[in-house]
Motif scaffolding. Structure first.
Motif, PDB file in Angstrom:
ATOM      1  N   ILE A 232       0.902  -1.171   0.000  1.00 23.94           N
ATOM      2  CA  ILE A 232       0.000   0.000   0.000  1.00 23.94           C
ATOM      3  C   ILE A 232       0.930   1.208   0.000  1.00 23.94           C
ATOM      4  CG2 ILE A 232      -2.076   1.030   1.026  1.00 23.94           C
ATOM      5  CD1 ILE A 232      -2.315  -1.451   2.810  1.00 23.94           C
ATOM      6  N   PRO A 233       1.380   1.629  -1.187  1.00 23.63           N
ATOM      7  CA  PRO A 233       2.480   2.600  -1.215  1.00 23.63           C
ATOM      8  C   PRO A 233       2.099   3.997  -0.736  1.00 23.63           C
ATOM      9  CG  PRO A 233       2.288   1.414  -3.316  1.00 23.63           C
ATOM     10  CD  PRO A 233       1.044   1.150  -2.528  1.00 23.63           C
ATOM     11  N   THR A 234       0.814   4.327  -0.757  1.00 23.17           N
ATOM     12  CA  THR A 234       0.435   5.716  -0.516  1.00 23.17           C
ATOM     13  C   THR A 234      -0.534   5.846   0.653  1.00 23.17           C
ATOM     14  OG1 THR A 234       0.611   5.963  -2.917  1.00 23.17           O
ATOM     15  CG2 THR A 234      -0.261   7.830  -1.683  1.00 23.17           C
ATOM     16  N   PHE A 235      -0.045   6.386   1.762  1.00 21.94           N
ATOM     17  CA  PHE A 235      -0.851   6.640   2.960  1.00 21.94           C
ATOM     18  C   PHE A 235      -1.528   5.349   3.444  1.00 21.94           C
ATOM     19  CE2 PHE A 235      -1.729  10.505   0.110  1.00 21.94           C
ATOM     20  CZ  PHE A 235      -0.528  11.114   0.425  1.00 21.94           C
ATOM     21  N   GLY A 236      -0.758   4.294   3.495  1.00 28.96           N
ATOM     22  CA  GLY A 236      -1.313   2.971   3.781  1.00 28.96           C
ATOM     23  C   GLY A 236      -1.955   2.842   5.149  1.00 28.96           C
ATOM     24  N   ASN A 237      -2.804   1.856   5.239  1.00 31.07           N
ATOM     25  CA  ASN A 237      -3.395   1.437   6.499  1.00 31.07           C
ATOM     26  C   ASN A 237      -2.545   0.284   7.019  1.00 31.07           C
ATOM     27  OD1 ASN A 237      -4.953   0.450   8.604  1.00 31.07           O
ATOM     28  ND2 ASN A 237      -6.756   0.009   7.369  1.00 31.07           N
ATOM     29  N   PRO A 238      -1.899   0.383   8.148  1.00 28.53           N
ATOM     30  CA  PRO A 238      -2.035   1.446   9.156  1.00 28.53           C
ATOM     31  C   PRO A 238      -0.946   2.511   9.101  1.00 28.53           C
ATOM     32  CG  PRO A 238      -0.833  -0.365  10.112  1.00 28.53           C
ATOM     33  CD  PRO A 238      -1.092  -0.741   8.666  1.00 28.53           C
ATOM     34  N   SER A 239       0.073   2.350   8.263  1.00 28.01           N
ATOM     35  CA  SER A 239       1.285   3.155   8.457  1.00 28.01           C
ATOM     36  C   SER A 239       1.138   4.609   8.050  1.00 28.01           C
ATOM     37  CB  SER A 239       2.450   2.548   7.673  1.00 28.01           C
ATOM     38  OG  SER A 239       2.323   2.855   6.298  1.00 28.01           O
ATOM     39  N   GLY A 240       0.196   4.896   7.155  1.00 33.07           N
ATOM     40  CA  GLY A 240       0.066   6.253   6.665  1.00 33.07           C
ATOM     41  C   GLY A 240       1.257   6.725   5.850  1.00 33.07           C
ATOM     42  N   ALA A 241       2.238   5.832   5.659  1.00 39.30           N
ATOM     43  CA  ALA A 241       3.486   6.238   5.002  1.00 39.30           C
ATOM     44  C   ALA A 241       3.297   6.477   3.507  1.00 39.30           C
ATOM     45  CB  ALA A 241       4.554   5.166   5.223  1.00 39.30           C
ATOM     46  N   PRO A 277       0.899  13.131  -3.868  1.00 41.23           N
ATOM     47  CA  PRO A 277       1.975  12.162  -3.646  1.00 41.23           C
ATOM     48  C   PRO A 277       2.673  11.841  -4.959  1.00 41.23           C
ATOM     49  CG  PRO A 277      -0.146  11.052  -3.699  1.00 41.23           C
ATOM     50  CD  PRO A 277      -0.437  12.525  -3.768  1.00 41.23           C
ATOM     51  N   PRO A 278       3.787  11.120  -4.908  1.00 37.71           N
ATOM     52  CA  PRO A 278       4.414  10.669  -6.159  1.00 37.71           C
ATOM     53  C   PRO A 278       3.415   9.842  -6.975  1.00 37.71           C
ATOM     54  CG  PRO A 278       5.821  10.183  -4.271  1.00 37.71           C
ATOM     55  CD  PRO A 278       4.512  10.637  -3.721  1.00 37.71           C
ATOM     56  N   PRO A 279       3.681   9.701  -8.268  1.00 33.11           N
ATOM     57  CA  PRO A 279       2.767   8.903  -9.094  1.00 33.11           C
ATOM     58  C   PRO A 279       2.609   7.496  -8.514  1.00 33.11           C
ATOM     59  CG  PRO A 279       4.433   9.977 -10.449  1.00 33.11           C
ATOM     60  CD  PRO A 279       4.820  10.217  -9.025  1.00 33.11           C
ATOM     61  N   SER A 280       1.441   6.930  -8.744  1.00 31.39           N
ATOM     62  CA  SER A 280       1.225   5.547  -8.329  1.00 31.39           C
ATOM     63  C   SER A 280       2.202   4.632  -9.062  1.00 31.39           C
ATOM     64  CB  SER A 280      -0.206   5.129  -8.642  1.00 31.39           C
ATOM     65  OG  SER A 280      -0.423   5.170 -10.042  1.00 31.39           O
ATOM     66  N   LEU A 281       2.405   3.439  -8.535  1.00 30.40           N
ATOM     67  CA  LEU A 281       3.202   2.456  -9.270  1.00 30.40           C
ATOM     68  C   LEU A 281       2.599   2.251 -10.652  1.00 30.40           C
ATOM     69  CD1 LEU A 281       3.846  -0.270  -6.515  1.00 30.40           C
ATOM     70  CD2 LEU A 281       5.406   1.544  -7.268  1.00 30.40           C
TER      71      LEU A 281
END
Lengths: 460, 460
Positions: A232-241, A277-281
Motif C-alpha cells: 500500500i504505497p500511498t498513505f497505507g493502512n495502518p502506516s500512513g506512510a 503524492p508521487p505517481p502511483s506504481l
C-alpha cells in the motif's frame, strides 16, 4: 468471565471477529436497528446484540460438520481480551478505519442513482457482466487518466465488490497453500487474513517513514521468491506512510529484474493534504519497461465517495484479469449493477473533484490537529511521521521519561481514560513491533481530537 | 479459426467463460455501452468487444506467474465450440437464465432507494456489518415468515452478495480439497464450478419429475458421507422440478439420521404458477426434530425483484453463520449497504406481494405457451414435465420417429434455424444425459415463443 453470550457458537464468533481486529470496516452493530455507531463510540464486530441469548429460541444441537482446513490458518488475536473492555459510553475513538459519513455527497449519489434508474433501468437492475458495467469501467479509466495514468483502457480493468474483493480474487486466483506472499510490516489486517485463508505464508518486509525499505524488500524477494508482493504505497493502512518516488521506481525495477508480480493497493492515494503524492506504481510503470506486465493495481471509491457502494476495481495483466473474472463469477456473479450504474453516473457528472477537495480539506485539518496535539501532549514519549494524506497517524512509543512503551498496555490505560485507539502489533504478519499504535483522525472533529489526545497523554 | 482476438490471454478467457456456459447470469456484453442484450439475442460472456485487438495497445509480455492449483479443478466445457456459432442476429433465445427486466418494479425500487438516502444516508453509504444491514435482516425474516417460516430470527440469517456468494461462502467455510459434496444431476452450473474451485469432489444424485430421488440420495449419503448435500428443491435450475412434500420430509429425516448437512438453494420458490409448492425444507424443518440444525437455506431477491441489487441471504446453524461471516469479511467486507437499505425499504413498503403476483402471471402464461407449443411442434420426440413454476422447461429428446436424440446436436441445428437453447449435458457434475435440454421461457413473449418452438420443431 461474565461473558454475555449463552451460545457456544456466538462465543466462537466473538473470538474470531475480535481476532481480526474489527475496528476497521465493516463496522459492527450494537443491535439497534442498524444505526451507525454514535460519534465517539467504539464499535467492534464482536459486540453483537444478545438476541441469541433470548430464552424463547429453540435449543440447538452443536454443529458437528467439520469446517474447511483453510479456516485453521486464520489466527485469533491476543488483543481480544483488550476489546472486551471497550464499548463504554463517552469514549473518544481514534480506533476506526473508515471515512467520515458526514462528508458523503448524499445529494450527488441520489442524483446519480436516479439517473441510472431513469436512463438504463434494465441494465441497472438486471444481471451484468462479471468484469463490470461497461460505462463504469470507462469512467474508472477516465478517473485514472485524470490522476496521471492515461494508458489503461476500460477493458484492462475489472470492477470488484470493493477492493476487498480484489484481494480475495487475487488470493483465489494466485495463492496455493504454502505459497509465499510478501507484505509490508505493518499492513492491512484484512489482507493478512484474506491471503492466509488461501493458505499463503506471509513474509513481512520492514517499512520506515518513506514506506517499504526497498533494499530489504529485494533481499526478501530474492530469498523467498514470493507469488507476489503486496504494497500500500500511498498513505497505507495502518502506516500512513508515503513511499518515495525513488523507492517506487526501485520496486518496479525489481519486479522486472526478479520477474515478480507486485500488487499495489491504493484506496487512500487521493486523500493527500498538501502536494500530491508521487505517481502511483501504475502511473510510473509506463516509464519502467516491462513493469506494467507485472503489476496489479487495486482502487476503490470507498474512502473518497462511499464505502457502502462497494465499488472497487483491479487493473492487471490480461490473463490474470481473465482468471480473476472467472473466479468472480463464482464469488458473487458480478458487483451490484445498481451500485455500479450509480457510481458511473456520479463520476460522469463530474462531481468527484469537488468531493475530493472537500474531504482532503477536512482530513488535512484533523491530521494537523492530531499531530500538533500528540506532540504537545505526549512529547518525546511518542514518535511519528506527520501524515501527508490518508486517515491514520502511525506512531511508536519511545518509552522516554519512563513512560509506557507498549501499545497494548497504553490502549488498556487509554480506555480507562475514555479514549481508544488500536495497538499496532496485530498489523504485522510477523515480528510485531509492540511499541506501535494506530490513531485515526478521520471521523473525529478537531475539538474531540484535542480532548482525546489530552486523555491519551494523561494515560501515558 | 478466424477467431477475433489477438491476445492469448483473452482467448484463454474466452475458453474459460464459455466453459462455464455463460448463457446464465451474469449476461455478457457486446461492447456497446453496457446496453442489455436486445430481446431475442443470445449473449455469452465470451463475446467481448474486440478492443483488445486494437493495434494501438502496447504489446504485453506473457503472464508467467503460475495460477493457484485450485483453478485446475474448473474444467472447460465441450460445448464451447457450439457457442462460437451463436450471436447472429434474429435468433430467438430460450438459452438465458435470468428474469425479464421488463418486469422489474423500477418505480418501487426508485422510491426505496430515495427513502434509504433520505432516512439513513449514513448507514446506506457507510461500511456496514458483515452479517448484513439489520433492518434488511428483519425484513427478510418477515418475508420468510410470510412464506411459512416464522421461526427464523433476523440474527439467524446473514445477507450475502446474491445467493451466489452464499454458495461461495459455503465452499470457503466447509470444503477442503477432496471433500465430497452431493448435488442433483442436473444442477446449477455455477454451483458445480464454485464448489470445484474449493476442491470438492461432486457426487451426482439422480432426479425425476418430482425432484431428487430420495432412495438413491440416501444410498449416496451412506456411501460417500459427503460434507453436505446441495439441492434446489423448488423449480430448480435447470430441471424446473418440484420436490414432493413426501420427499422433502425424507430429505430432512435422512439429514438427521446420517448427521448430514443439507443446503437448500431456493431462488425460484416464489415463482409458482398455480397452487404454491410444498413448504420449503426450511419451513418443514420445524416439524422434523433436529433437522433445522443440519439445514442451510439460501434465498435471493434476484429472480423476484432485481438481480442487480445482488441481495441474497443464508439461514443456517449459528456456528456455521459465524464462520461464513468471518470468511465474508475477507471476501467483500459486506454486501453493498446502499443495495441492502434499498431492498429493506422495498420490502418494508409492502410492494412485494403485488410484484410477485405480476411476475408469476407473466411467467405462467409463457410457461403454458411453451409447453403447448412443444407438445404441438415436437410431439413424442420430446418429453418433459410441464413446469409449475420457475423459469425453465427441462426436456429430454426421445428419438421417437428417428428424430435427433442428442441435445447438443439439436442445439447446433436449432441455431441454423435461428433459435437457441442450452443442451442439458453440462449441467451434470457427472454422468451427463446427452438427450436433455433446457429451455427458458422467462424473457420471451408468447408470440416469439410460438415462433421459436416452431423453428425448433423444424430443426428436429
Amino acid at each position: 468471565m461474565g461473558f454475555p453470550y449463552q451460545s457456544k457458537g456466538m462465543l466462537s464468533q466473538y473470538r474470531y471477529r475480535l481476532g481480526v481486529l474489527s475496528t476497521d470496516p465493516p463496522l459492527g452493530q450494537t443491535g439497534g436497528r442498524g444505526a451507525s455507531a454514535p460519534r465517539g463510540m467504539v464499535r467492534f464486530h464482536g459486540w453483537l446484540p444478545c438476541k441469541f441469548a433470548q430464552p424463547n429460541l429453540p435449543a440447538t444441537m452443536p454443529f458437528t460438520t467439520p469446517f474447511a482446513d483453510r479456516l485453521n490458518n486464520v489466527e485469533t488475536s491476543a488483543i481480544r481480551e483488550l476489546f472486551k473492555l471497550l464499548g463504554k459510553p463517552g469514549i473518544i475513538s481514534f480506533a476506526g478505519g473508515f471515512p467520515d459519513s458526514a462528508l458523503f455527497d448524499v445529494e450527488g449519489i441520489r442524483e446519480a442513482a436516479n439517473a441510472a434508474l431513469s436512463n438504463e433501468p434494465g441494465a441497472a437492475l438486471q444481471y451484468g457482466a462479471t468484469e463490470g458495467y461497461q460505462p463504469l469501467r470507462e469512467q474508472i479509466a477516465a478517473f485514472l487518466a485524470a490522476k496521471g495514468t492515461s494508458d489503461v483502457a476500460p477493458d484492462q480493468l475489472i470492477v470488484t465488490t470493493g477492493s476487498q474483493q480484489a484481494l480475495d480474487l487475487l488470493g483465489k486466483t494466485l495463492i496455493s497453500p504454502g505459497d509465499k506472499v510478501i507484505v509490508e510490516g505493518p499492513t492491512f489486517l484484512a489482507t493478512i487474513q484474506c491471503f492466509r485463508l488461501y493458505g499463503a505464508e506471509l513474509i513481512s518486509a520492514p517499512i520506515d517513514g518513506e514506506g517499504v525499505q526497498t533494499d530489504a524488500l529485494e533481499q526478501l524477494i530474492a530469498e523467498h521468491k514470493p507469488k507476489f508482493v503486496y504494497l500500500i504505497p500511498t498513505f497505507g493502512n495502518p502506516s500512513g506512510a508515503m513511499l518515495s518516488e525513488e523507492r517506487r521506481r526501485r520496486v518496479l525495477e525489481m519486479a522486472v529484474k526478479h520477474n515478480t508480480l507486485i500488487v499495489e493497493d491504493d484506496p487512500y492515494g487521493d486523500l493527500y493534504f498538501g502536494a500530491p503524492p508521487p505517481p502511483s506504481l501504475l502511473a510510473l510503470s509506463a516509464e519502467v519497461p516491462g513493469s506494467r506486465d507485472l503489476l496489479v493495481y487495486c482502487g476503490s471509491l470507498s474512502k473518497v465517495l462511499s464505502p457502502g457502494l462497494r465499488v472497487g476495481w483491479m487493473v492487471g495483466p490480461t490473463e490474470l484479469l481473465a482468471k480473476a473474472t472467472m473466479c468472480k463469477q463464482f464469488s458473487d456473479a458480478h458487483t451490484s449493477t445498481f451500485a455500479q450504474a450509480t457510481a458511473a453516473h456520479y463520476l460522469k457528472a463530474g462531481r468527484m473533484p469537488a468531493t475530493l477537495a472537500k474531504v482532503r480539506a477536512v482530513y488535512a485539518e484533523r491530521a494537523t490537529c492530531m499531530g500538533n496535539a500528540l506532540r504537545r501532549e505526549l512529547g518525546d514519549a511518542i514518535a511519528f511521521v506527520q501524515p501527508q494524506g490518508g486517515l491514520f497517524v502511525w506512531a511508536r512509543l519511545t518509552g522516554a521519561g519512563g513512560k509506557v512503551a507498549d501499545g497494548a498496555e497504553l490502549a488498556r490505560r487509554a480506555i480507562e481514560n475514555n479514549v481508544a485507539f488500536v495497538p499496532g502489533a496485530p498489523f504485522y504478519a510477523a515480528h510485531p513491533d509492540h511499541a506501535t499504535l494506530r490513531l485515526s483522525f478521520a471521523t473525529v472533529g478537531v475539538e474531540k481530537i484535542e480532548e482525546g489526545v489530552a486523555r491519551l497523554g494523561a494515560a501515558l
